[in-house]
Enzyme design. Structure first.
Site, PDB file in Angstrom:
ATOM      1  N   HIS A   1      -8.692 -10.431  -1.385  1.00 29.92           N
ATOM      2  CA  HIS A   1      -8.684 -10.361   0.082  1.00 29.92           C
ATOM      3  C   HIS A   1      -9.930 -11.111   0.538  1.00 29.92           C
ATOM      4  O   HIS A   1     -11.051 -10.665   0.279  1.00 29.92           O
ATOM      5  CB  HIS A   1      -8.726  -8.873   0.473  1.00 29.92           C
ATOM      6  CG  HIS A   1      -8.985  -8.595   1.921  1.00 29.92           C
ATOM      7  ND1 HIS A   1      -8.140  -7.812   2.675  1.00 29.92           N
ATOM      8  CD2 HIS A   1      -9.988  -8.962   2.758  1.00 29.92           C
ATOM      9  CE1 HIS A   1      -8.614  -7.714   3.912  1.00 29.92           C
ATOM     10  NE2 HIS A   1      -9.734  -8.403   3.985  1.00 29.92           N
TER      11      HIS A   1
ATOM     12  N   ASP B   1       2.150  -7.130   2.423  1.00 30.87           N
ATOM     13  CA  ASP B   1       0.977  -6.360   2.853  1.00 30.87           C
ATOM     14  C   ASP B   1       1.426  -5.120   3.641  1.00 30.87           C
ATOM     15  O   ASP B   1       0.835  -4.769   4.661  1.00 30.87           O
ATOM     16  CB  ASP B   1      -0.003  -7.213   3.663  1.00 30.87           C
ATOM     17  CG  ASP B   1      -1.356  -6.519   3.863  1.00 30.87           C
ATOM     18  OD1 ASP B   1      -1.588  -5.448   3.259  1.00 30.87           O
ATOM     19  OD2 ASP B   1      -2.175  -7.048   4.624  1.00 30.87           O
TER      20      ASP B   1
ATOM     21  N   HIS C   1       0.867  -1.175   0.000  1.00 33.69           N
ATOM     22  CA  HIS C   1       0.000   0.000   0.000  1.00 33.69           C
ATOM     23  C   HIS C   1       0.905   1.227   0.000  1.00 33.69           C
ATOM     24  O   HIS C   1       1.555   1.507   1.000  1.00 33.69           O
ATOM     25  CB  HIS C   1      -0.911  -0.011   1.230  1.00 33.69           C
ATOM     26  CG  HIS C   1      -1.812  -1.210   1.281  1.00 33.69           C
ATOM     27  ND1 HIS C   1      -3.024  -1.248   0.630  1.00 33.69           N
ATOM     28  CD2 HIS C   1      -1.671  -2.428   1.860  1.00 33.69           C
ATOM     29  CE1 HIS C   1      -3.601  -2.434   0.828  1.00 33.69           C
ATOM     30  NE2 HIS C   1      -2.788  -3.173   1.562  1.00 33.69           N
TER      31      HIS C   1
ATOM     32  N   GLY D   1      -3.323  -3.021   9.911  1.00 36.31           N
ATOM     33  CA  GLY D   1      -2.170  -3.100   9.015  1.00 36.31           C
ATOM     34  C   GLY D   1      -0.889  -2.650   9.679  1.00 36.31           C
ATOM     35  O   GLY D   1      -0.915  -1.848  10.618  1.00 36.31           O
TER      36      GLY D   1
ATOM     37  N   HIS E   1      -2.733 -12.730   1.458  1.00 34.62           N
ATOM     38  CA  HIS E   1      -2.434 -12.890   2.896  1.00 34.62           C
ATOM     39  C   HIS E   1      -3.230 -13.997   3.587  1.00 34.62           C
ATOM     40  O   HIS E   1      -4.011 -13.739   4.494  1.00 34.62           O
ATOM     41  CB  HIS E   1      -2.579 -11.559   3.637  1.00 34.62           C
ATOM     42  CG  HIS E   1      -3.773 -10.709   3.256  1.00 34.62           C
ATOM     43  ND1 HIS E   1      -5.050 -11.209   3.135  1.00 34.62           N
ATOM     44  CD2 HIS E   1      -3.859  -9.382   2.966  1.00 34.62           C
ATOM     45  CE1 HIS E   1      -5.870 -10.219   2.799  1.00 34.62           C
ATOM     46  NE2 HIS E   1      -5.168  -9.113   2.682  1.00 34.62           N
TER      47      HIS E   1
ATOM     48  N   ASP F   1      -8.725  -5.264  -2.746  1.00 37.39           N
ATOM     49  CA  ASP F   1      -8.012  -5.454  -1.472  1.00 37.39           C
ATOM     50  C   ASP F   1      -8.282  -4.366  -0.449  1.00 37.39           C
ATOM     51  O   ASP F   1      -8.367  -3.184  -0.763  1.00 37.39           O
ATOM     52  CB  ASP F   1      -6.500  -5.547  -1.666  1.00 37.39           C
ATOM     53  CG  ASP F   1      -5.808  -5.791  -0.326  1.00 37.39           C
ATOM     54  OD1 ASP F   1      -6.260  -6.689   0.400  1.00 37.39           O
ATOM     55  OD2 ASP F   1      -4.853  -5.076   0.000  1.00 37.39           O
TER      56      ASP F   1
HETATM   57 ZN    ZN Z   1      -5.959  -7.222   2.335  1.00 34.89          ZN
END
Ligand code: ZN
Length: 431
Positions: free
Chosen positions: A177, A303, A60, A322, A230, A150
């Site tokens: 996801h 991630d 990200h 996250g 993930h 995601d």
């Molecule tokens: Zn995700």
């Protein structure tokens, strides 16, 4: 002589070519070459491991719209310092990457400010809202490498089936996801004893398992590849393994935190151990490690999810999910998987190179002569301590401060140029 050199005497591991031996890697004009250019500078890399540049399928970068957390410059610097020469950015930006104009804007910013390769995914649904599909053909034409919502999960099975069919028509992989909202109910950590003891809302592994099974069935119906992001539960790993044995093109990635940490980490680190999917039980962790070791899970992806300190200070229930991962991933995996004894080094290298290359059909991830000279160098036994305050990332949210590691990234080369270097006498672009 920019982009020309000989990396001399390292242990070269290139899983695509089944290579693991001490030899030179020759770079001429930014490409891997079979023969050295006369007078090319020689860099002694004896004692180091020379790999194809690592690929991270899941980051990200927070641009556009959330650049207080990260941006393309800081995020790709973190990637380079973490040994990644290619990163795949998720579309949950603000606005989301659900239209070709936004995608082109990100790619243009990356051309100006990125220090590693940035590939961009497009959203599966308009606004990532899960109600109407995005224009897969337009996103593909603009350069999207895959489609995903995601951060969230497309809940409607019929719409997901249609999304996969359209992705197949335009030749884009789907990556997902997996989370059933009606079961997850925004739980802040894994449901179970730890959540109960901490008085924090839990989300059960069932939320992931339901969607993994749905996606396997959609894959069976369409014949089109679906990549599970993930993966975090033992049951999901078992289902992916079974699907692969049935010949279905289902692939999966695991994140370093699901390989190294469990829900117990939430006790000590609170919101800095909050992620989605959440850290699970020790049995789940062991199953994910076993899946990566036997190749069921072909990809390790970070991630990398930066958040500002004040956002993470909002407490377990309200803090965003996250953690940052780019600059810890390789050290954690070398420590836990290789020195921990569950995997051989070439197999870990494969999860960062051949695995992601195959999922997205990339040219990157090999040192075959003619390939762009993207190289990751490892110092496989160096002892060091992780200090997130020293990260290039703009954010610090992770539970790794003070963690002792064995093995680290020693250098990162993109297109034959040093972007990051810990080698004496070699300056990287970053320092
Ligand atoms: Zn995700």
């Amino acid at each position: 002589m920019e982009g020309t050199m000989i990396l001399r005497g390292g242990r070269v591991i290139d899983p695509v070519n089944g290579l693991d031996e001490v030899r030179d890697v020759v770079i001429v004009d930014g490409r891997v070459a079979a023969e050295a250019a006369p007078g090319a500078p020689v860099v002694d890399v004896a004692g180091l491991v020379v790999c194809p540049g690592f690929i991270d399928l899941h980051v990200h970068l927070r641009e556009p719209g959330q650049t207080h957390k990260e941006d393309i410059a800081s995020g790709t610097q973190a990637a380079a310092a973490g040994g990644f020469t290619t990163v795949v950015a998720m579309p949950n930006t603000n606005p989301p990457v659900d239209r070709p104009e936004i995608l082109e804007q990100v790619l243009s910013a990356a051309r100006e400010r990125a220090c590693v390769r940035v590939l961009q995914t497009g959203a599966l649904s308009q606004g990532r809202a899960g109600k109407a599909l995005s224009d897969a053909r337009a996103l593909a034409a603009a350069g999207a490498v895959a489609l995903t919502d995601d951060g969230t999960c497309l809940q409607d099975a019929g719409l997901m089936l249609e999304a996969v069919r359209r992705a197949a028509e335009v030749g884009l992989p789907v990556i997902d996801h997996c989370e059933d909202d009606s079961v997850a109910r925004h739980g802040a950590m894994n449901a179970g004893d730890f959540a109960q003891r901490l008085g924090v809302s839990g989300q059960p592994g069932l939320a992931e398992d339901l969607v993994v099974c749905r996606n396997i069935l959609i894959c069976r119906e369409t014949g089109w590849p679906i990549h599970i992001q993930h993966i975090s539960t033992a049951f999901s790993v078992a289902m992916v393994r079974a699907a692969q044995r049935h010949g279905l093109p289902v692939t999966a990635e695991a994140s370093p935190h699901h390989l190294c940490l469990t829900e117990a980490c939430c006790v000590l680190h609170g919101p800095n151990a909050k992620m989605n999917p959440p850290l699970r039980t020790e049995a789940d962790r062991q199953a994910v490690v076993a899946g990566v070791a036997d190749g069921t899970i072909g990809v390790i992806a970070t991630d990398h999810a930066p958040h500002a300190t004040e956002e993470k200070a909002a407490g377990m229930e309200r803090a965003p999910a996250g953690i940052v991962g780019l600059e810890a991933a390789v050290a954690l995996c070398l420590t836990e998987l290789v020195h921990g004894g569950s995997m051989a080094l070439p197999d870990v290298v494969a999860r960062f190179t051949r695995g992601p290359r195959e999922v997205l059909h990339l040219e990157a991830g090999t040192l075959t002569p003619g390939a762009a000279a993207d190289v990751t160098l490892l110092d496989p036994s160096a002892q060091h301590v992780l200090h997130p305050t020293q990260f290039y990332s703009r954010s610090r949210n992770c539970p790794y401060e003070g963690r002792l590691c064995r093995g680290r990234v020693a250098g990162t080369i993109v297109d034959g140029a040093w972007v990051y270097s810990r080698l004496p006498g070699i300056a990287g672009r970053l320092r």
